[in-house]
Design a protein around this motif. Structure first.
Motif, PDB file in Angstrom:
ATOM      1  N   GLU A 262       0.832  -1.219   0.000  1.00  0.00           N
ATOM      2  CA  GLU A 262       0.000   0.000   0.000  1.00  0.00           C
ATOM      3  C   GLU A 262       0.860   1.260   0.000  1.00  0.00           C
ATOM      4  O   GLU A 262       0.508   2.265  -0.595  1.00  0.00           O
ATOM      5  CB  GLU A 262      -0.877   0.025   1.266  1.00  0.00           C
ATOM      6  CG  GLU A 262      -2.121  -0.807   1.168  1.00  0.00           C
ATOM      7  CD  GLU A 262      -3.164  -0.141   0.290  1.00  0.00           C
ATOM      8  OE1 GLU A 262      -3.727   0.870   0.721  1.00  0.00           O
ATOM      9  OE2 GLU A 262      -3.399  -0.650  -0.828  1.00  0.00           O
ATOM     10  N   ALA A 263       2.004   1.174   0.700  1.00  0.00           N
ATOM     11  CA  ALA A 263       2.885   2.348   0.828  1.00  0.00           C
ATOM     12  C   ALA A 263       3.830   2.492  -0.359  1.00  0.00           C
ATOM     13  O   ALA A 263       4.675   3.384  -0.367  1.00  0.00           O
ATOM     14  CB  ALA A 263       3.666   2.274   2.136  1.00  0.00           C
ATOM     15  N   GLY A 264       3.732   1.581  -1.330  1.00  0.00           N
ATOM     16  CA  GLY A 264       4.510   1.775  -2.552  1.00  0.00           C
ATOM     17  C   GLY A 264       5.631   0.787  -2.811  1.00  0.00           C
ATOM     18  O   GLY A 264       6.395   0.970  -3.768  1.00  0.00           O
ATOM     19  N   ALA A 265       5.759  -0.259  -1.963  1.00  0.00           N
ATOM     20  CA  ALA A 265       6.798  -1.261  -2.238  1.00  0.00           C
ATOM     21  C   ALA A 265       6.492  -1.952  -3.573  1.00  0.00           C
ATOM     22  O   ALA A 265       5.324  -2.131  -3.937  1.00  0.00           O
ATOM     23  CB  ALA A 265       6.844  -2.297  -1.116  1.00  0.00           C
ATOM     24  N   LEU A 266       7.558  -2.343  -4.286  1.00  0.00           N
ATOM     25  CA  LEU A 266       7.357  -3.007  -5.587  1.00  0.00           C
ATOM     26  C   LEU A 266       6.911  -4.456  -5.408  1.00  0.00           C
ATOM     27  O   LEU A 266       6.349  -5.062  -6.325  1.00  0.00           O
ATOM     28  CB  LEU A 266       8.661  -2.990  -6.388  1.00  0.00           C
ATOM     29  CG  LEU A 266       9.161  -1.632  -6.847  1.00  0.00           C
ATOM     30  CD1 LEU A 266      10.535  -1.763  -7.495  1.00  0.00           C
ATOM     31  CD2 LEU A 266       8.169  -1.009  -7.824  1.00  0.00           C
ATOM     32  N   GLY A 267       7.201  -5.012  -4.250  1.00  0.00           N
ATOM     33  CA  GLY A 267       6.815  -6.392  -3.966  1.00  0.00           C
ATOM     34  C   GLY A 267       7.151  -6.695  -2.525  1.00  0.00           C
ATOM     35  O   GLY A 267       7.989  -6.004  -1.928  1.00  0.00           O
ATOM     36  N   ALA A 268       6.497  -7.719  -1.957  1.00  0.00           N
ATOM     37  CA  ALA A 268       6.792  -8.077  -0.569  1.00  0.00           C
ATOM     38  C   ALA A 268       6.389  -9.527  -0.327  1.00  0.00           C
ATOM     39  O   ALA A 268       5.460 -10.039  -0.956  1.00  0.00           O
ATOM     40  CB  ALA A 268       6.058  -7.156   0.396  1.00  0.00           C
ATOM     41  N   LYS A 269       7.090 -10.168   0.555  1.00  0.00           N
ATOM     42  CA  LYS A 269       6.763 -11.567   0.897  1.00  0.00           C
ATOM     43  C   LYS A 269       7.385 -11.930   2.241  1.00  0.00           C
ATOM     44  O   LYS A 269       8.302 -11.235   2.702  1.00  0.00           O
ATOM     45  CB  LYS A 269       7.290 -12.518  -0.181  1.00  0.00           C
ATOM     46  CG  LYS A 269       8.806 -12.574  -0.279  1.00  0.00           C
ATOM     47  CD  LYS A 269       9.257 -13.527  -1.388  1.00  0.00           C
ATOM     48  CE  LYS A 269       9.337 -14.971  -0.941  1.00  0.00           C
ATOM     49  NZ  LYS A 269      10.439 -15.225   0.011  1.00  0.00           N
ATOM     50  N   LEU A 270       6.928 -13.034   2.820  1.00  0.00           N
ATOM     51  CA  LEU A 270       7.629 -13.542   3.990  1.00  0.00           C
ATOM     52  C   LEU A 270       8.941 -14.118   3.508  1.00  0.00           C
ATOM     53  O   LEU A 270       9.104 -14.443   2.325  1.00  0.00           O
ATOM     54  CB  LEU A 270       6.786 -14.582   4.730  1.00  0.00           C
ATOM     55  CG  LEU A 270       6.543 -15.956   4.115  1.00  0.00           C
ATOM     56  CD1 LEU A 270       7.714 -16.909   4.306  1.00  0.00           C
ATOM     57  CD2 LEU A 270       5.310 -16.589   4.724  1.00  0.00           C
ATOM     58  N   THR A 271       9.915 -14.240   4.394  1.00  0.00           N
ATOM     59  CA  THR A 271      11.192 -14.815   3.987  1.00  0.00           C
ATOM     60  C   THR A 271      11.647 -15.823   5.037  1.00  0.00           C
ATOM     61  O   THR A 271      11.487 -15.585   6.232  1.00  0.00           O
ATOM     62  CB  THR A 271      12.261 -13.724   3.762  1.00  0.00           C
ATOM     63  OG1 THR A 271      13.469 -14.346   3.332  1.00  0.00           O
ATOM     64  CG2 THR A 271      12.535 -12.901   5.011  1.00  0.00           C
ATOM     65  N   GLY A 272      12.152 -16.957   4.564  1.00  0.00           N
ATOM     66  CA  GLY A 272      12.554 -18.014   5.505  1.00  0.00           C
ATOM     67  C   GLY A 272      11.399 -18.958   5.741  1.00  0.00           C
ATOM     68  O   GLY A 272      10.499 -19.085   4.907  1.00  0.00           O
ATOM     69  N   SER A 273      11.402 -19.578   6.906  1.00  0.00           N
ATOM     70  CA  SER A 273      10.412 -20.643   7.115  1.00  0.00           C
ATOM     71  C   SER A 273       8.996 -20.138   7.360  1.00  0.00           C
ATOM     72  O   SER A 273       8.035 -20.871   7.215  1.00  0.00           O
ATOM     73  CB  SER A 273      10.857 -21.528   8.270  1.00  0.00           C
ATOM     74  OG  SER A 273      11.028 -20.737   9.409  1.00  0.00           O
ATOM     75  N   GLY A 274       8.845 -18.864   7.729  1.00  0.00           N
ATOM     76  CA  GLY A 274       7.503 -18.326   7.955  1.00  0.00           C
ATOM     77  C   GLY A 274       6.948 -18.724   9.315  1.00  0.00           C
ATOM     78  O   GLY A 274       7.701 -19.095  10.211  1.00  0.00           O
ATOM     79  N   GLN A 275       5.607 -18.626   9.466  1.00  0.00           N
ATOM     80  CA  GLN A 275       4.925 -18.836  10.752  1.00  0.00           C
ATOM     81  C   GLN A 275       5.481 -17.872  11.809  1.00  0.00           C
ATOM     82  O   GLN A 275       5.549 -18.198  13.001  1.00  0.00           O
ATOM     83  CB  GLN A 275       5.048 -20.292  11.217  1.00  0.00           C
ATOM     84  CG  GLN A 275       4.350 -21.251  10.275  1.00  0.00           C
ATOM     85  CD  GLN A 275       4.373 -22.689  10.737  1.00  0.00           C
ATOM     86  OE1 GLN A 275       5.143 -23.068  11.608  1.00  0.00           O
ATOM     87  NE2 GLN A 275       3.517 -23.511  10.148  1.00  0.00           N
ATOM     88  N   GLY A 276       5.916 -16.709  11.342  1.00  0.00           N
ATOM     89  CA  GLY A 276       6.557 -15.712  12.196  1.00  0.00           C
ATOM     90  C   GLY A 276       7.809 -15.228  11.487  1.00  0.00           C
ATOM     91  O   GLY A 276       7.943 -15.405  10.282  1.00  0.00           O
ATOM     92  N   GLY A 277       8.703 -14.625  12.228  1.00  0.00           N
ATOM     93  CA  GLY A 277       9.963 -14.167  11.625  1.00  0.00           C
ATOM     94  C   GLY A 277       9.778 -12.911  10.802  1.00  0.00           C
ATOM     95  O   GLY A 277       9.008 -12.019  11.161  1.00  0.00           O
ATOM     96  N   ASN A 278      10.454 -12.861   9.654  1.00  0.00           N
ATOM     97  CA  ASN A 278      10.566 -11.612   8.895  1.00  0.00           C
ATOM     98  C   ASN A 278       9.810 -11.618   7.579  1.00  0.00           C
ATOM     99  O   ASN A 278       9.559 -12.677   7.005  1.00  0.00           O
ATOM    100  CB  ASN A 278      12.042 -11.379   8.536  1.00  0.00           C
ATOM    101  CG  ASN A 278      12.884 -11.041   9.747  1.00  0.00           C
ATOM    102  OD1 ASN A 278      12.361 -10.585  10.761  1.00  0.00           O
ATOM    103  ND2 ASN A 278      14.164 -11.261   9.651  1.00  0.00           N
ATOM    104  N   ILE A 279       9.522 -10.401   7.107  1.00  0.00           N
ATOM    105  CA  ILE A 279       9.095 -10.229   5.726  1.00  0.00           C
ATOM    106  C   ILE A 279      10.133  -9.329   5.039  1.00  0.00           C
ATOM    107  O   ILE A 279      10.858  -8.594   5.707  1.00  0.00           O
ATOM    108  CB  ILE A 279       7.687  -9.597   5.589  1.00  0.00           C
ATOM    109  CG1 ILE A 279       7.665  -8.135   6.083  1.00  0.00           C
ATOM    110  CG2 ILE A 279       6.625 -10.391   6.339  1.00  0.00           C
ATOM    111  CD1 ILE A 279       7.445  -7.153   4.991  1.00  0.00           C
ATOM    112  N   ILE A 280      10.198  -9.432   3.693  1.00  0.00           N
ATOM    113  CA  ILE A 280      11.046  -8.494   2.953  1.00  0.00           C
ATOM    114  C   ILE A 280      10.155  -7.665   2.027  1.00  0.00           C
ATOM    115  O   ILE A 280       9.128  -8.165   1.533  1.00  0.00           O
ATOM    116  CB  ILE A 280      12.135  -9.199   2.109  1.00  0.00           C
ATOM    117  CG1 ILE A 280      11.566 -10.350   1.274  1.00  0.00           C
ATOM    118  CG2 ILE A 280      13.272  -9.670   2.987  1.00  0.00           C
ATOM    119  CD1 ILE A 280      12.568 -10.977   0.309  1.00  0.00           C
TER     120      ILE A 280
END
Ligand code: PMV
Length: 313
Positions: A262-280
């Motif tokens: 929504e704020a203008g990123a070209l793309g975004a996803k979770l990274t790594g195993s998921g179920q928590g942790g980080n997004i890029i």
């Protein structure tokens, strides 16, 4: 004598989970976040002591469990070099978040193996360090694909297929990622086990999803090499949709991704195993601050910026 070595963190751009099933994945190092190991001579007959400052933990080769990952790493170096235990102290520090999919465990292993082998006068080559780290990763993860030890040892973007030699590549046009921590710890072992259970109950569906993830990773390699543009952004978004389908996202992660887009990123996803942790989130210099604020408002507890390719900031 004091010997210091370090190793970076990493993020997976595309292909987590499907990489465990033989599909390709693309990962890049995060050079600004690192694990550091410093080795110095200790008192006579003290043996080898490892002090993990951030965990406030001290282990010794003589007394701690032989299965402790730090002890196993030190022992693997000594066995490989055919040397006996030195009187030395290894001090570990890291600014990598733990249990967030940034490879903190692998970075610590690489840093110790490098520093200890250099201290002993015979710094191990990349291939050996990576193979050693893969073995230690098994303690953390059970059945690692091998992507973490590869990207972290070589500190280069890597196109990775399990059990094949990794393809290391250069990036022609540097690009910018924001890494946002959800504050929810993630267990790679549990996430990988859960996906395996689901895969066993519906192999046809899961294989199809993994094939799609593999196709995305192949395209992402080309897009990453060229530089992070709209195409890479779209690939990240599509990969995240598939990760949601296999059940490794969480509403909290989806919320961060939605806010970034929504704020203008070209793309975004979770990274790594998921179920928590980080997004890029893939951002341009003009949108970076806006996306950063949106991520904080959407619940990110910490955000890092990294430039991929060129000189890391
Ligand atoms: O260690 P993490 O959380 O970055 O996850 C590793 C990626 C997986 O594909 C989920 C597991 C693996 O071994 O490749």
């Amino acid at each position: 004598m004091v010997v210091k070595r370090s190793a970076p963190g990493k993020v997976i751009l595309c292909g987590e989970h499907s990489v465990v099933y033989g599909r390709p994945a693309v990962a890049v190092p995060v050079s600004a976040l690192r694990a550091y190991a410093e080795v110095k001579a200790g008192a006579s007959n003290q043996g080898l002591i490892i002090h993990a400052v951030d965990l406030d933990q001290t282990v010794t080769l003589r007394e701690s469990s032989k299965n402790h990952p730090l002890i196993k790493t030190a022992q693997a170096v000594l066995t490989h070099l055919n040397l006996s235990e030195p009187d030395a102290t290894i001090t570990l520090k890291s600014n990598l978040p733990i249990a967030s999919g940034m490879g903190s465990g692998a970075a610590v292993t690489v840093a110790i193996a490098r520093a200890l082998s250099a201290y002993l006068g015979s710094e191990l080559p990349e291939e050996t360090i990576s193979a050693m780290t893969y073995e230690i990763e098994k303690i953390h993860h059970g059945t690692p694909s091998g992507i973490d030890n590869t990207v972290i040892t070589w500190e280069k973007p890597v196109y990775f297929i399990k059990e094949q030699p990794p393809e290391i590549f250069d990036i022609q046009q540097p690009f910018h990622l924001l890494i946002a921590n959800s504050g929810i710890p993630s267990s790679t072992r549990e996430a990988v086990n859960e996906v395996r259970r689901q895969w066993a109950s519906a192999p046809e569906f899961y294989n199809l999803v993994f094939d799609c993830m593999g196709a995305i990773a192949r395209a992402a390699r080309v897009a990453t090499e060229k530089g992070g543009d709209q195409v890479l952004g779209t690939l990240l978004n599509e990969n995240h949709k598939l990760l949601t389908k296999i059940g490794v996202s969480l509403p909290e992660l989806d919320q961060l991704i939605y806010a970034a887009l929504e704020a203008g990123a070209l793309g975004a996803k979770l990274t790594g195993s998921g179920q928590g942790g980080n997004i890029i989130a893939l951002v341009e210099p003009e949108t970076r601050t806006r996306v950063q604020h949106a991520l904080l408002e959407a619940g990110a507890i910490k955000i890092w910026h990294t430039q991929v390719g060129g000189r890391d900031e």
